[in-house]
Write an enzyme that holds these catalytic residues in place. Structure first.
Site, PDB file in Angstrom:
ATOM      1  N   GLY A  18      35.169  58.635 -58.140  1.00  0.00           N
ATOM      2  CA  GLY A  18      36.543  58.171 -57.963  1.00  0.00           C
ATOM      3  C   GLY A  18      36.642  56.716 -57.535  1.00  0.00           C
ATOM      4  O   GLY A  18      37.516  56.355 -56.749  1.00  0.00           O
ATOM      5  N   GLY A  20      37.742  54.380 -59.338  1.00  0.00           N
ATOM      6  CA  GLY A  20      39.042  53.911 -59.832  1.00  0.00           C
ATOM      7  C   GLY A  20      40.156  54.241 -58.852  1.00  0.00           C
ATOM      8  O   GLY A  20      41.055  53.433 -58.624  1.00  0.00           O
ATOM      9  N   TYR A  56      36.056  63.140 -75.798  1.00  0.00           N
ATOM     10  CA  TYR A  56      35.098  63.974 -75.070  1.00  0.00           C
ATOM     11  C   TYR A  56      34.050  63.132 -74.352  1.00  0.00           C
ATOM     12  O   TYR A  56      33.453  63.540 -73.374  1.00  0.00           O
ATOM     13  CB  TYR A  56      34.379  64.939 -76.019  1.00  0.00           C
ATOM     14  CG  TYR A  56      35.218  66.133 -76.384  1.00  0.00           C
ATOM     15  CD1 TYR A  56      35.870  66.859 -75.396  1.00  0.00           C
ATOM     16  CD2 TYR A  56      35.351  66.532 -77.707  1.00  0.00           C
ATOM     17  CE1 TYR A  56      36.650  67.955 -75.728  1.00  0.00           C
ATOM     18  CE2 TYR A  56      36.126  67.627 -78.036  1.00  0.00           C
ATOM     19  CZ  TYR A  56      36.768  68.339 -77.050  1.00  0.00           C
ATOM     20  OH  TYR A  56      37.538  69.416 -77.378  1.00  0.00           O
ATOM     21  N   ASP A  73      40.890  54.306 -66.203  1.00  0.00           N
ATOM     22  CA  ASP A  73      41.158  53.842 -64.836  1.00  0.00           C
ATOM     23  C   ASP A  73      42.296  52.815 -64.794  1.00  0.00           C
ATOM     24  O   ASP A  73      42.984  52.703 -63.775  1.00  0.00           O
ATOM     25  CB  ASP A  73      39.901  53.240 -64.199  1.00  0.00           C
ATOM     26  CG  ASP A  73      39.035  54.327 -63.544  1.00  0.00           C
ATOM     27  OD1 ASP A  73      39.581  55.399 -63.213  1.00  0.00           O
ATOM     28  OD2 ASP A  73      37.825  54.112 -63.377  1.00  0.00           O
ATOM     29  N   GLU A 143      36.302  46.776 -60.255  1.00  0.00           N
ATOM     30  CA  GLU A 143      35.532  48.015 -60.241  1.00  0.00           C
ATOM     31  C   GLU A 143      34.392  47.874 -61.244  1.00  0.00           C
ATOM     32  O   GLU A 143      34.617  47.515 -62.395  1.00  0.00           O
ATOM     33  CB  GLU A 143      36.471  49.165 -60.639  1.00  0.00           C
ATOM     34  CG  GLU A 143      35.781  50.503 -60.711  1.00  0.00           C
ATOM     35  CD  GLU A 143      36.658  51.592 -61.358  1.00  0.00           C
ATOM     36  OE1 GLU A 143      37.882  51.380 -61.551  1.00  0.00           O
ATOM     37  OE2 GLU A 143      36.098  52.641 -61.700  1.00  0.00           O
ATOM     38  N   GLN A 195      21.521  56.210 -48.349  1.00  0.00           N
ATOM     39  CA  GLN A 195      20.549  55.195 -47.904  1.00  0.00           C
ATOM     40  C   GLN A 195      19.814  54.612 -49.102  1.00  0.00           C
ATOM     41  O   GLN A 195      19.604  53.407 -49.203  1.00  0.00           O
ATOM     42  CB  GLN A 195      19.535  55.816 -46.946  1.00  0.00           C
ATOM     43  CG  GLN A 195      20.122  56.278 -45.626  1.00  0.00           C
ATOM     44  CD  GLN A 195      19.045  56.893 -44.743  1.00  0.00           C
ATOM     45  OE1 GLN A 195      17.921  56.408 -44.700  1.00  0.00           O
ATOM     46  NE2 GLN A 195      19.391  57.968 -44.050  1.00  0.00           N
ATOM     47  N   CYS A 384      53.227  61.149 -80.532  1.00  0.00           N
ATOM     48  CA  CYS A 384      52.404  60.527 -81.574  1.00  0.00           C
ATOM     49  C   CYS A 384      52.025  61.547 -82.651  1.00  0.00           C
ATOM     50  O   CYS A 384      52.881  61.918 -83.436  1.00  0.00           O
ATOM     51  CB  CYS A 384      51.204  59.835 -80.952  1.00  0.00           C
ATOM     52  SG  CYS A 384      50.690  58.432 -81.955  1.00  0.00           S
ATOM     53  N   GLU A 408      46.726  61.308 -93.497  1.00  0.00           N
ATOM     54  CA  GLU A 408      45.505  61.320 -92.684  1.00  0.00           C
ATOM     55  C   GLU A 408      44.759  62.643 -92.910  1.00  0.00           C
ATOM     56  O   GLU A 408      43.535  62.678 -92.920  1.00  0.00           O
ATOM     57  CB  GLU A 408      45.869  61.177 -91.197  1.00  0.00           C
ATOM     58  CG  GLU A 408      44.657  61.172 -90.268  1.00  0.00           C
ATOM     59  CD  GLU A 408      45.021  61.073 -88.783  1.00  0.00           C
ATOM     60  OE1 GLU A 408      46.215  61.099 -88.430  1.00  0.00           O
ATOM     61  OE2 GLU A 408      44.090  60.983 -87.970  1.00  0.00           O
ATOM     62  N   HIS A 510      53.724  56.306 -77.158  1.00  0.00           N
ATOM     63  CA  HIS A 510      53.141  57.076 -76.049  1.00  0.00           C
ATOM     64  C   HIS A 510      53.864  56.790 -74.735  1.00  0.00           C
ATOM     65  O   HIS A 510      53.450  55.904 -73.992  1.00  0.00           O
ATOM     66  CB  HIS A 510      51.662  56.689 -75.876  1.00  0.00           C
ATOM     67  CG  HIS A 510      50.791  57.139 -77.003  1.00  0.00           C
ATOM     68  ND1 HIS A 510      50.059  58.299 -76.952  1.00  0.00           N
ATOM     69  CD2 HIS A 510      50.543  56.583 -78.205  1.00  0.00           C
ATOM     70  CE1 HIS A 510      49.382  58.446 -78.082  1.00  0.00           C
ATOM     71  NE2 HIS A 510      49.652  57.416 -78.863  1.00  0.00           N
ATOM     72  N   GLU A 512      53.770  58.378 -72.074  1.00  0.00           N
ATOM     73  CA  GLU A 512      52.941  58.720 -70.900  1.00  0.00           C
ATOM     74  C   GLU A 512      52.225  57.496 -70.340  1.00  0.00           C
ATOM     75  O   GLU A 512      51.807  57.490 -69.179  1.00  0.00           O
ATOM     76  CB  GLU A 512      51.936  59.823 -71.259  1.00  0.00           C
ATOM     77  CG  GLU A 512      50.751  59.423 -72.135  1.00  0.00           C
ATOM     78  CD  GLU A 512      51.022  59.422 -73.639  1.00  0.00           C
ATOM     79  OE1 GLU A 512      52.214  59.373 -74.036  1.00  0.00           O
ATOM     80  OE2 GLU A 512      50.049  59.453 -74.419  1.00  0.00           O
TER      81      GLU A 512
HETATM   82  N1  GLN Z   1      46.292  60.186 -85.918  1.00  0.00           N
HETATM   83  C1  GLN Z   1      47.618  59.703 -85.906  1.00  0.00           C
HETATM   84  C2  GLN Z   1      47.709  58.272 -86.381  1.00  0.00           C
HETATM   85  O1  GLN Z   1      46.744  57.559 -86.421  1.00  0.00           O
HETATM   86  C3  GLN Z   1      48.245  59.843 -84.530  1.00  0.00           C
HETATM   87  C4  GLN Z   1      47.577  59.043 -83.470  1.00  0.00           C
HETATM   88  C5  GLN Z   1      47.889  59.475 -82.077  1.00  0.00           C
HETATM   89  O2  GLN Z   1      48.339  60.589 -81.850  1.00  0.00           O
HETATM   90  N2  GLN Z   1      47.634  58.612 -81.116  1.00  0.00           N
HETATM   91  O3  GLN Z   1      48.774  57.809 -86.746  1.00  0.00           O
END
Ligand code: GLN
Length: 536
Positions: A18, A20, A56, A73, A143, A195, A384, A408, A510, A512
C-alpha cells in the site's frame, strides 16, 4: 515556500503493502494543512506505460485528462487529493530508456558511451524533479514501484541517492514502507525482514528517514525501539501502518501516528495549520453508518481480480456514502452468463453495471445481461464496452438487426453498429493510440443525463478505439434509445439512454475516473439512487 521539498516512498519486504495509499494519505494530510502537493509514481517495468498490459497483470489502467495511460495508484492520488494528475505523474523504466535512446539517436550524447549511470539516472532525476519545477508544488511525493533489492528498481533507488545529495540537506527525505509479519504461533511481531530491507537500502546508500510499518497488530513500544535501534531512525519516526477497515481511514491513522508532523519537522517546514479534515471525516461518517443497503451486479470478464475495476469500485464507495447506503458488489463473470441461467445469475440485484473491456471473450454474456435488465426494467449503467453492448443488444432485439455487432468482435458483420472511425482504421500500433483523455460532451436538455449533471457541457475521460456508428442513430432513436450526450465537434455519441425505463444510462467515456471522495461522480450517485428506488 520557495522551492519544492521532495519525499520519496520506497517499499521493502513485499509488494502490495500500500505504498500508493501511504503516499496519497501523506499528500492528503499536507494538502489539508494548506500546502500544495503533487504525487508521482515511478514504475520499474519496461512497458512505456501500462496501456498494453493485461488487467490481470497490473489491475486497471488509469487514464488522466491529458490522455496518459497510467498506473492505478494515480487514481488513489486523485481520489484523495481531488486534483488531476497527468502524464508527468507516472514514469516507467521503459519511458526513461525510450527518452535516452531517442536522444542518443539524435546525437545528443555524441562521442560518449551511454550508460545506466549517469545517463539513465540523469534522465530519471530529471523526471523526478519535473513536478517541482513550476514552483507550484510545496511538496512532491514520489512513489517508487516494486521493492528495494529488485534488480529492475536499482536505477530509481540510485537516482534517489544522488538526488538526496543534489538537493542538499532538509530538502528531501525517504519514507520506507515495510512489513512486520505477525507469527501467530509465537504470538510475536517480527522485525527481521524489515531490518534486512533497510540494510538493502543502506547498501544502496540510502538511510530512510521514516519507517512506515505495515502490520496487522499494533506496534508495542519495544518493537518500535528495536526498529529504531537497528534501522538508525528516531523512535518517533517509526510509524505504525496498521491494516485498515477502509483505505479512507489511512489519512486519519497516519495523522494519529503524526506522520505529517514528522515529515514537516524533518524537512524544516513550519507546520502552518492543523490539517482540516472535516469533509473527509464527514464522508467517513456516512461511509461507516449507512442507513440502507443495495447490491449491484458488476458484469465483467476480469472479475477474479477486482483491481481490474478499481476506479469503479471506489466510485461506488463514494456514491454509496453520498446516499448513506452500503453498496455491495456482486461480481459476475460475463463468460458464465447464458440465456438459460441469466435469471438466476442476476437475481436479487438492485442494479447492474456492465463493465469496460476489450476483445470477444465474454461479450455475449454482457449482451445477454443488458437484455435482461432492459426487459425487466432493472436499473442499468453501462461503461465504455458496457455502452457498446447496450447498443448492440438494442439493435439486435429491438431493431431486429440480428447480426448487429461491434466490428471489434465481428469485423464482417452486416450491421457494424459499433465501428472504427476512419482515422482509427489506419492505425496499427497498439500503444497509446486509442481515443484517450478528456473530451467535451454536450448534453441535451430534458434527458436523464441532464438531470444527472445539471448542465449542458461536461468533460469526461476516454479510453477506447470503437465508436457508435452514427448511420444507425436515427433508427435507434426512433425506437426509444436516445443519444443524450454527443461530442460537439466530432458528433460522436457519448451517452445513450432509454426513455421508457426507470434507469438505463450508458456512457462511452469512463466516469469512474473522475469520482473523488470530495466530489463523488453524479452518474454513480444517481445510479445508486435509482437502484435504491428499484429496491423499494
Ligand atoms: N473495446 C472497446 C473499444 O476499444 C471498449 C473499450 C473500453 O471498454 N474501455 O472501443
Amino acid at each position: 515556500m520557495a522551492s519544492s521539498k521532495f519525499i520519496f516512498v520506497t517499499g521493502g519486504v513485499t509488494s502490495s503493502l500500500g505504498k500508493g495509499i501511504i503516499a496519497a494519505s501523506l499528500g492528503k494530510l499536507l494538502h489539508a494543512r494548506g500546502f500544495t502537493v503533487a504525487i508521482q509514481k515511478f514504475d520499474p517495468y519496461i512497458n512505456i506505460d501500462p496501456g498494453t498490459l493485461n488487467p490481470y497483470e497490473h489491475g486497471e489502467c488509469y487514464v488522466t485528462d491529458d490522455g496518459a495511460e497510467t498506473d492505478l495508484d494515480l487514481g488513489h492520488y486523485e481520489r484523495f487529493l481531488n486534483t488531476p494528475t497527468s502524464q508527468a505523474n507516472n514514469v516507467t523504466t521503459g519511458r526513461i530508456y525510450y527518452n535516452v535512446i531517442t536522444k542518443e539517436r539524435k546525437g545528443e550524447y555524441l562521442g560518449k558511451t551511454v550508460q545506466v549511470i549517469p545517463h539513465i539516472t540523469d534522465e530519471i532525476k530529471k523526471s523526478m524533479l519535473l513536478l517541482g519545477e513550476s514552483g507550484k508544488n510545496d511538496f512532491v511525493i514520489t512513489e517508487i514501484g516494486g521493492c528495494v533489492g529488485d534488480i529492475e528498481s536499482l536505477p530509481f533507488i540510485e537516482a534517489v541517492r544522488q538526488l538526496k545529495y543534489d538537493l542538499g540537506p532538509n530538502n528531501s527525505m525517504v519514507i520506507h514502507l515495510t512489513l512486520l509479519p505477525y507469527l501467530a504461533a509465537a504470538k510475536e511481531i517480527k522485525t527481521k525482514p524489515t531490518q534486512h530491507s533497510v540494510k538493502q537500502l543502506l547498501e544502496a546508500g540510502i538511510q530512510p528517514d521514516i519507517l512506515a510499518c505495515r502490520s496487522e497488530k499494533h506496534l508495542p513500544m519495544e518493537i518500535r525501539k528495536k526498529l529504531a535501534l537497528f534501522c538508525n531512525v528516531q523512535l518517533n519516526s517509526v510509524i505504525e501502518a496498521i491494516d485498515a477497515e477502509t483505505i479512507y481511514d489511512v489519512p486519519l491513522l497516519m495523522r494519529k501516528e503524526k506522520l505529517d508532523e514528522r515529515v514537516l519537522t524533518k524537512l524544516k517546514v513550519p507546520h502552518k495549520q492543523e490539517p482540516t479534515l472535516d469533509l473527509w471525516k464527514k464522508f467517513l461518517g456516512k461511509l461507516k453508518n449507512p442507513t440502507k443497503e443495495i447490491t449491484i451486479g458488476l458484469v465483467g470478464k476480469y472479475v477474479e481480480l477486482p483491481d481490474a475495476y478499481k476506479s469503479i469500485v471506489e466510485s461506488f464507495i463514494h456514491a454509496g456514502a453520498e446516499n448513506e447506503c452500503k453498496v455491495n458488489i456482486k461480481w459476475i463473470s460475463s463468460e458464465d452468463i447464458t440465456a438459460g441461467n441469466i435469471k438466476l445469475k442476476l437475481s436479487d440485484l438492485d442494479g447492474v453495471l456492465v463493465a469496460p473491456g476489450f476483445g470477444e471473450r465474454g461479450i455475449e454474456g454482457k449482451i445477454e445481461a443488458v437484455r435482461h435488465v432492459r426487459e425487466n426494467k432493472i436499473p442499468f449503467f453501462g461503461i465504455c464496452l458496457g455502452m457498446q453492448c447496450a447498443v448492440v443488444e438494442f439493435a439486435r432485439n429491438v431493431l431486429h438487426l440480428k447480426d448487429a455487432a461491434s466490428t471489434e468482435m465481428n469485423p464482417d458483420t452486416k450491421h457494424p453498429i459499433i465501428d472504427l472511425m476512419e482515422d482509427q482504421k489506419k492505425i496499427t500500433d497498439k500503444g497509446g493510440t486509442m481515443r484517450l483523455g478528456a473530451y467535451t460532451c454536450k448534453i441535451s436538455k430534458g434527458t436523464k443525463a441532464f438531470q444527472v449533471y445539471g448542465k449542458q457541457q461536461i468533460e469526461e475521460r476516454h479510453r477506447h478505439r470503437y465508436e457508435f456508428n452514427n448511420n444507425y442513430l436515427e433508427r435507434i432513436e426512433k425506437a426509444g434509445m436516445i443519444a443524450s450526450g454527443v461530442n460537439p465537434t466530432s458528433n460522436l455519441v457519448e451517452i445513450i439512454e432509454i426513455k421508457d425505463h426507470p434507469w438505463f444510462v450508458a456512457t462511452q467515456y469512463h466516469p469512474e475516473l473522475k469520482s473523488t471522495v470530495i466530489n463523488p461522480h453524479p452518474l454513480f450517485v444517481k445510479f445508486v439512487k435509482a437502484a435504491l428506488e428499484n429496491k423499494k
